[in-house]
Design a protein around this motif. Structure first.
Motif, PDB file in Angstrom:
ATOM      1  N   SER A 186      -7.872-113.482  -0.353  1.00  0.00           N
ATOM      2  CA  SER A 186      -7.120-113.873  -0.692  1.00  0.00           C
ATOM      3  C   SER A 186      -6.296-114.173   1.201  1.00  0.00           C
ATOM      4  O   SER A 186      -4.830-114.807   1.263  1.00  0.00           O
ATOM      5  CB  SER A 186      -6.232-114.025  -1.661  1.00  0.00           C
ATOM      6  N   ARG A 222      -4.130-121.266  -2.279  1.00  0.00           N
ATOM      7  CA  ARG A 222      -3.683-120.226  -3.675  1.00  0.00           C
ATOM      8  C   ARG A 222      -3.538-120.914  -4.552  1.00  0.00           C
ATOM      9  O   ARG A 222      -3.912-120.344  -5.708  1.00  0.00           O
ATOM     10  CB  ARG A 222      -2.450-118.755  -3.417  1.00  0.00           C
ATOM     11  N   ILE A 228     -11.120-116.591  -1.370  1.00  0.00           N
ATOM     12  CA  ILE A 228     -10.240-118.034  -0.717  1.00  0.00           C
ATOM     13  C   ILE A 228     -11.204-118.574  -0.088  1.00  0.00           C
ATOM     14  O   ILE A 228     -11.369-119.331   0.625  1.00  0.00           O
ATOM     15  CB  ILE A 228      -8.611-117.613   0.056  1.00  0.00           C
TER      16      ILE A 228
END
Ligand code: FA5
Length: 342
Positions: free
Chosen positions: A202, A313, A324
């Motif tokens: 992330s 996100r 990601i």
């Protein structure tokens, strides 16, 4: 008159043999061109006895008309034949054949960005641009993060040799946009941000945020909630609830972390939202009076809200991508699954 009759006869014989446009033109020149057989007879009228002139004149005119009409008719016929011939010889086109053209598609980030921009534009916001290389002043000082303030360490900055930096947040454009409008404004400014961070599923060193600001008289937190709820509901095509938790950012007071009902389980609790029913979506808050003052706007007259949406996100939530790093990878196998045709 005999000569005239002969000319007519010759012409009729010759034209019967003609089957192309060039020879037809040569025939025209030979009979009614400047030095054509018929043209050269014209002056002879004057040499004739007066009583014959009328008959000769009428006959020569009727022969001329006949020649012109025949030439014109054959010209049209030959031109039509030429076109029909070309059509008959054309390569046939099979419109049912599959086309072997590989069309690209928009990056899922680009298509979602367009969607979000459309939603905000429909609510009266303008879309502004920011820079990627920024001054230290715009990225930090102008948004109330003075030198040596610990908040600067919250963002690992890529510094350039000339003292400038790669912007760590879209908030770096706040000061410039506030100055541009110098009063009431509704703007969003999407942009690429850079942080020298350890990468994981992330966290990227290069990622996107979409920042927004609304400044006017008597703006309150309820305005912020309304616009965010509206935007998310449009993007996810369902009614989204949001909640605010306290959060610290030097450029907003009060500051919040905004959560939205989990789009995967509808708020019931699932692995994506760690069974809480909520997804952390974007930091936001009421623009700090210092930020307005630094941009020359009187905080006693105006107030406003700002938010900084972590855009990658949101793309992950929309596409279901769980890492990601796919977004910057250029991995077509992954990206083309979500692409919208350009
Ligand atoms: C900020 O950048 C503030 N400028 C946001 C803001 C704007 C607050 C206006 C208040 C008013 P933060 O550092 O938390 O805040 O980053 C905002 C969002 O960017 C995060 O929620 C996250 O979704 C995204 N983000 C931050 N760092 C990364 C990263 N390394 N990779 C991917 N996304 C990131």
């Amino acid at each position: 008159m005999e000569e005239l009759k002969q000319i007519k006869k010759d012409f009729e014989n010759e034209i019967a043999e003609i089957n192309d446009i060039h020879n037809l033109e040569a025939l025209r020149v030979a009979y009614i061109g400047k030095k054509g057989k018929l043209t050269l007879l014209m002056p002879k009228i004057k040499e004739m006895p007066v009583e014959q002139r009328k008959e000769f004149g009428q006959t020569i005119n009727s022969v001329k008309n006949l020649i012109e009409t025949n030439l014109q008719e054959l010209k049209e016929k030959l031109e039509n034949e030429k076109i029909l011939n070309e059509i008959a010889n054309e390569q046939p086109i099979d419109i049912t054949l599959p086309l072997n053209i590989k069309k690209g598609s928009l990056h899922p980030r680009t298509s979602l960005q367009k969607e979000i921009e459309d939603v905000f534009v429909s609510m009266g916001f303008s879309v502004e641009d920011g820079y990627e290389v920024e001054t230290e002043y715009n990225n930090f000082d102008a948004v109330n993060v003075p030198k040596n303030h610990p908040a600067r360490d919250m963002q690992d900055t890529f510094w350039l040799d000339n003292g400038q930096l790669l912007k760590t947040q879209t908030s770096a454009a706040q000061n410039r946009i506030l100055r541009k409008y110098n009063g009431p404004l509704k703007a969003i400014f999407p942009g690429r941000c850079f942080r020298n961070e350890a990468l994981d599923h992330s966290h990227e060193n290069t990622f996107f945020q979409i920042e927004g600001m609304l400044v006017d008289k008597n703006v309150s937190v309820s305005n912020l909630i309304y616009f965010m709820k509206k935007m998310l509901s449009e993007v996810f095509k369902t009614d989204i609830n949001i909640r605010l938790r306290p959060g610290f950012f030097p450029f907003v007071e009060p500051g919040f972390e905004m959560d939205a009902t989990c789009t995967f389980c509808g708020g019931k609790g699932c692995s994506t939202c760690k069974n809480s029913g909520w997804l952390e979506l974007c930091p936001c808050g009421m623009i700090h009076p210092n930020v307005l003052s630094l941009a020359g706007i009187n905080p006693n007259e105006y107030s406003g809200f700002a938010f900084g949406l972590g855009f990658d996100r949101l793309v992950m939530l929309k596409t279901g991508l769980d890492d990601i790093r796919y977004l910057n990878s250029g991995n077509l196998k992954v990206l083309s699954q979500f692409g919208v045709k350009a």
